[in-house]
Scaffold this active site. Structure first.
Site, PDB file in Angstrom:
ATOM      1  CG  ASP A  28      51.924  43.078  37.562  1.00  0.00           C
ATOM      2  OD1 ASP A  28      51.784  44.091  36.842  1.00  0.00           O
ATOM      3  OD2 ASP A  28      50.963  42.540  38.131  1.00  0.00           O
ATOM      4  CG  ASP A  78      44.213  43.874  33.710  1.00  0.00           C
ATOM      5  OD1 ASP A  78      43.913  44.393  34.800  1.00  0.00           O
ATOM      6  OD2 ASP A  78      45.372  43.864  33.270  1.00  0.00           O
ATOM      7  CG  ASP A 114      36.134  40.236  40.164  1.00  0.00           C
ATOM      8  OD1 ASP A 114      36.960  40.136  39.225  1.00  0.00           O
ATOM      9  OD2 ASP A 114      35.713  41.338  40.576  1.00  0.00           O
ATOM     10  CG  PHE A 153      41.418  43.168  40.979  1.00  0.00           C
ATOM     11  CD1 PHE A 153      41.627  44.467  40.538  1.00  0.00           C
ATOM     12  CD2 PHE A 153      40.487  42.381  40.315  1.00  0.00           C
ATOM     13  CE1 PHE A 153      40.923  44.969  39.450  1.00  0.00           C
ATOM     14  CE2 PHE A 153      39.787  42.874  39.226  1.00  0.00           C
ATOM     15  CZ  PHE A 153      40.003  44.163  38.791  1.00  0.00           C
ATOM     16  CD  GLU A 154      39.314  36.661  46.207  1.00  0.00           C
ATOM     17  OE1 GLU A 154      40.541  36.622  46.460  1.00  0.00           O
ATOM     18  OE2 GLU A 154      38.571  35.678  46.286  1.00  0.00           O
TER      19      GLU A 154
HETATM   20  C1  SAM Z   1      43.403  43.244  37.927  1.00  0.00           C
HETATM   21  S1  SAM Z   1      45.059  43.159  38.460  1.00  0.00           S
HETATM   22  C2  SAM Z   1      45.056  41.846  39.671  1.00  0.00           C
HETATM   23  C3  SAM Z   1      46.241  41.904  40.591  1.00  0.00           C
HETATM   24  C4  SAM Z   1      46.303  40.821  41.695  1.00  0.00           C
HETATM   25  N1  SAM Z   1      46.464  39.477  41.149  1.00  0.00           N
HETATM   26  C5  SAM Z   1      45.095  40.891  42.588  1.00  0.00           C
HETATM   27  O1  SAM Z   1      44.257  39.959  42.534  1.00  0.00           O
HETATM   28  O2  SAM Z   1      44.976  41.841  43.370  1.00  0.00           O
HETATM   29  C6  SAM Z   1      45.873  42.424  37.057  1.00  0.00           C
HETATM   30  C7  SAM Z   1      47.381  42.563  37.061  1.00  0.00           C
HETATM   31  O3  SAM Z   1      47.917  41.922  35.901  1.00  0.00           O
HETATM   32  C8  SAM Z   1      48.997  42.687  35.414  1.00  0.00           C
HETATM   33  N2  SAM Z   1      49.201  42.316  34.009  1.00  0.00           N
HETATM   34  C9  SAM Z   1      48.346  42.524  32.981  1.00  0.00           C
HETATM   35  N3  SAM Z   1      48.855  42.037  31.835  1.00  0.00           N
HETATM   36  C10 SAM Z   1      50.071  41.508  32.139  1.00  0.00           C
HETATM   37  C11 SAM Z   1      51.086  40.852  31.374  1.00  0.00           C
HETATM   38  N4  SAM Z   1      50.952  40.654  30.056  1.00  0.00           N
HETATM   39  N5  SAM Z   1      52.192  40.441  32.007  1.00  0.00           N
HETATM   40  C12 SAM Z   1      52.337  40.646  33.340  1.00  0.00           C
HETATM   41  N6  SAM Z   1      51.413  41.246  34.115  1.00  0.00           N
HETATM   42  C13 SAM Z   1      50.299  41.668  33.527  1.00  0.00           C
HETATM   43  C14 SAM Z   1      48.557  44.127  35.665  1.00  0.00           C
HETATM   44  O4  SAM Z   1      49.650  45.015  35.686  1.00  0.00           O
HETATM   45  C15 SAM Z   1      47.865  44.003  37.020  1.00  0.00           C
HETATM   46  O5  SAM Z   1      48.767  44.220  38.089  1.00  0.00           O
END
Ligand code: SAM
Length: 180
Positions: A28, A78, A114, A153-154
């Site tokens: 991450d 994201d 989601d 996040f879910e």
């Molecule tokens: C919406 S959050 C979901 C986090 C977790 N999986 C959850 O369900 O609670 C998306 C995560 O992806 C990470 N992220 C986005 N683009 C990334 C990349 N290119 N490489 C690594 N992590 C990334 C963000 O920093 C964030 O922590």
């Protein structure tokens, strides 16, 4: 097993504890989350987690050799809901082409989101890629498998009334495969 975008890492730590025979590389860009996951691993005495700091694309492209992964997990990436931002979404044909070279045959690709339009996009691009096959005979979404805990996040998405979709695909060998 590579997990991309673990957020604060609670689900990652739970899965690592439940499956000590699987080594998890969790990557991450979010530094507080990295610290949290390292602390959860330390407190839980978990020796099967490694935390990568940075962009998953660079990790895949420059640091992981071909056929090195037994699986890939991408939970609630994201969603980038605005149309002009769709190109920023992680699950795209180009990303899958790169991931396919790093995953060994039989490896499981598990995505969840989601955001329903993103779920449809994931299904479309995974189905179209010759290196992946849907584990569902009906070619659709999968129920959440027992090994995936609810993520932070879910929970936020469910509170907003969002529908969650899981996708479970397998890396398959195909003709003309190139490792690059
Ligand atoms: C919406 S959050 C979901 C986090 C977790 N999986 C959850 O369900 O609670 C998306 C995560 O992806 C990470 N992220 C986005 N683009 C990334 C990349 N290119 N490489 C690594 N992590 C990334 C963000 O920093 C964030 O922590």
């Amino acid at each position: 097993m590579l997990e991309i975008g673990f957020g604060m890492g609670e689900a990652t730590a739970q899965m690592a504890a439940a499956d000590p025979g699987t080594n998890i590389l969790a990557v991450d860009v979010h530094t507080p989350g990295q610290g949290n996951l390292l602390s959860l691993a330390d407190r839980g005495g978990l020796t099967n987690i490694r935390v990568g700091n940075g962009d998953a694309i660079i990790l895949l492209r420059e640091m992981l050799p071909p056929d090195s992964l037994a699986g890939l997990r991408v939970y609630f990436p994201d969603p980038w809901p605005k149309k002009r931002h769709h190109k920023r979404r992680l699950i795209q044909p180009e990303f899958l082409g790169l991931a396919a070279t790093r995953l060994r045959p039989g490896a499981l690709v598990h995505c969840a989101t989601d955001w329903e339009p993103y779920a449809e996009q994931m299904l479309e691009v995974l189905t179209a890629h010759p290196g992946f096959a849907n584990t569902r005979a009906d070619g659709g979404f999968a129920p959440r498998p027992g090994f995936r805990p609810l993520t932070r996040f879910e929970g936020q998405g469910l509170d907003k009334g969002h529908v969650v979709n899981d996708l479970l695909f397998r890396r398959v060998q195909h003709e003309g495969r190139r490792n690059h």
